[in-house]
Design an enzyme around this catalytic site. Structure first.
Site, PDB file in Angstrom:
ATOM      1  N   ASN A 332      33.944  37.419  39.602  1.00 15.46           N
ATOM      2  CA  ASN A 332      35.277  37.998  39.402  1.00 15.46           C
ATOM      3  C   ASN A 332      35.154  39.325  38.643  1.00 15.46           C
ATOM      4  O   ASN A 332      35.735  39.518  37.575  1.00 15.46           O
ATOM      5  CB  ASN A 332      36.178  37.018  38.649  1.00 15.46           C
ATOM      6  CG  ASN A 332      37.648  37.244  38.949  1.00 15.46           C
ATOM      7  OD1 ASN A 332      38.021  38.203  39.626  1.00 15.46           O
ATOM      8  ND2 ASN A 332      38.499  36.372  38.431  1.00 15.46           N
ATOM      9  N   HIS A 363      45.016  33.128  33.215  1.00 11.30           N
ATOM     10  CA  HIS A 363      44.736  32.192  34.302  1.00 11.30           C
ATOM     11  C   HIS A 363      45.877  31.205  34.533  1.00 11.30           C
ATOM     12  O   HIS A 363      46.123  30.820  35.680  1.00 11.30           O
ATOM     13  CB  HIS A 363      43.436  31.423  34.031  1.00 11.30           C
ATOM     14  CG  HIS A 363      42.212  32.140  34.511  1.00 11.30           C
ATOM     15  ND1 HIS A 363      41.525  33.048  33.738  1.00 11.30           N
ATOM     16  CD2 HIS A 363      41.563  32.104  35.705  1.00 11.30           C
ATOM     17  CE1 HIS A 363      40.500  33.526  34.428  1.00 11.30           C
ATOM     18  NE2 HIS A 363      40.495  32.976  35.626  1.00 11.30           N
TER      19      HIS A 363
END
Length: 492
Positions: A332, A363
């Site tokens: 990521n 998140h």
């Protein structure tokens, strides 16, 4: 192939996964649209205004197809923060945009998790909002840094000195190439792509005079390679995802009957099989951007074009990582750059802990995310301490270095798996049950290592880095810089 077909049929028959099928269909349509966009709306054939309009309208259409009227949250979040940019001014816009964008994202995540579908991994509408949050805050920080002449290394890349128009802003946030799965990019890079000169703010003046601009390379070969890779990862995931379920790690019979070494091996295999779905999504998203002509990052040493400007992962580096840092630097990637730009490089105290906490908030609302990132703090500190204190003793011979690499590879893979189990299990109870079955051994061991092994404070490490740079009279070529904004090497 029968297993793959059976798994796919079972998954798509579940109404909860219809959104996931819609997501894949939209990404394939976006891939075809990207080729059309590059060929028929090339900057040499039309104006930036038309490219902005088409990219935005296509993006909103795909979002409505996938998420229905929930896609309006993308417009609300973008509209709110654009108003804040105008009202608050340059001095404080980055702080307010971060606060408002993250708060709105968190509100939507909490509502989705605790009101609608707790634990369901459908293609929820907050996924695109996570990427939009990154883009909003990245732009706010770029404008702030541009007005104040703040730049860590490559200021000409990472700053922007004017407010975008409303159309430019929505095009950046909601374009069809990245609205569903990202990745995040610098606003400077996106506008340069739309206007047809993607390297203008990265090439030096000498380069521009000497090269006379090479013809724009075709991304077709790279797109084919990435699409093939993404669908290979999808086939692997569909083949093995049911073979090694993560939930078995907390099964009472499994814990009671399996020897500990077998539990370690199964943990590695079960977490390994969860990664291909991320490889599929991110590699396909990268291919879509490349197909549209976005992502060119200059030429390599062998003269071949590089299309990794906004790539989000390096699969081999992830699977062969010999340290926690190497794994995180290749997983990521654009999110890691974003966290580094808005938090790590600006936080005066405990930047590692602050960065992990911000990552957990970004998140979502599942408790497992917070357990994962809190665990990540102690493991990162321990890994840093080991690397600084132990690694130098193994660098004197290739054999010793190989032994060190093998040991650290195994330790890194197990530490990553141990850390991210709560991320997959989501809830507190199952996550604590797993850690209890391992007697919290990595938590305890990492805390002891972090306390026992000395590591220089961050400001001293930065001074050492600056001294080393001064001792090395090597002029780095701009194209050797990393693929996004300010790519200062994170201290380890």
């Amino acid at each position: 192939m029968t297993t793959i077909t059976a798994n796919f049929t079972a998954n798509t028959a579940n109404p909860a996964n219809i959104a996931t099928v819609n997501f894949v269909v939209c990404q394939l349509c976006a891939l075809l649209s990207a080729f059309w966009f590059r060929l028929f709306l090339h900057p040499s054939k039309t104006s930036p205004f038309i490219r902005h309009v088409v990219a935005t309208l296509l993006g909103l259409y795909f979002a409505l197809f996938c998420f229905g009227w929930y896609a309006l949250h993308f417009l609300v979040q973008s509209g709110l923060t654009y108003g804040i940019m105008i009202l608050t001014g340059v001095e404080h816009m980055h702080k307010y945009c971060l606060l408002v964008a993250l708060s709105y994202l968190s509100l939507c995540q909490i509502t989705r998790v605790y009101v609608f579908d707790y634990g369901m991994y459908s293609a929820d509408f907050t996924g695109p909002m996570m990427v939009i949050t990154q883009k909003i805050t990245s732009l706010a920080f770029e404008i702030h840094d541009g007005k104040h002449n703040i730049g860590v290394v490559n200021q000409y890349v990472c700053v922007f000195r004017r407010m975008p128009s409303l159309l430019e802003y929505f095009s950046y946030n909601c374009n069809f190439m990245g609205i569903l799965a990202g990745p995040t990019s610098s606003y400077n890079d996106y506008i340069a792509f739309i206007e047809g000169d993607p390297r203008r703010h990265r090439d030096s003046e000498a380069d521009r005079k000497s090269k006379l601009r090479q013809s724009e390379p075709s991304p077709n070969v790279e797109v084919v390679r990435k699409v093939a890779t993404s669908f290979f990862c999808l086939l692997v995931f569909l083949s093995v995802c049911k073979v090694f379920p993560v939930e078995r790690n907390i099964d009472d019979d499994f814990i009671a009957t399996m020897p500990f070494y077998a539990q370690v091996v199964y943990l590695y295999l079960s977490m390994l099989t969860t990664r291909p779905k991320y490889y599929f999504v991110w590699t396909l998203a990268d291919a879509i951007n490349n197909a549209a002509g976005f992502g060119f990052n200059g030429y390599g040493d062998d003269g071949s074009p590089r299309w990794d400007l906004i790539s989000n992962l390096r699969i081999l580096n992830i699977e062969l990582a010999t340290s926690f840092k190497v794994f995180l630097d290749n997983w990521n990637i654009q999110t890691a750059h974003w966290l580094k730009r808005v938090c790590y490089e600006r936080c005066p105290y405990h930047p590692t802990a602050a960065t992990f906490i911000l990552s957990a908030m970004w998140h979502g609302a599942y408790p497992g995310y917070y357990l994962t990132f809190l665990t990540g703090i102690v493991i990162t500190l321990a890994a840093r301490a080991v690397r600084h204190n132990v690694r130098p003793y193994f660098l004197h011979s290739p054999t010793h270095k190989l032994v060190y690499d093998v040991i650290t590879w195994a330790a890194t893979q197990i530490a990553i798996c141990y850390t991210v189990v709560p991320f997959v299990l989501l809830s507190v109870g199952p996550s604590i049950k797993f850690y209890r079955s391992w007697y919290f051994c990595l938590h305890i061991g990492c805390v002891l290592l972090a306390v026992a092994l000395p590591v220089k404070p961050r400001h001293l490490r930065l001074k050492d880095q600056q001294k080393n740079l001064l001792r090395e009279p090597v002029q780095r070529h701009p194209e050797a810089t990393d693929s996004n904004c300010s790519q200062k090497e994170k201290t380890t």
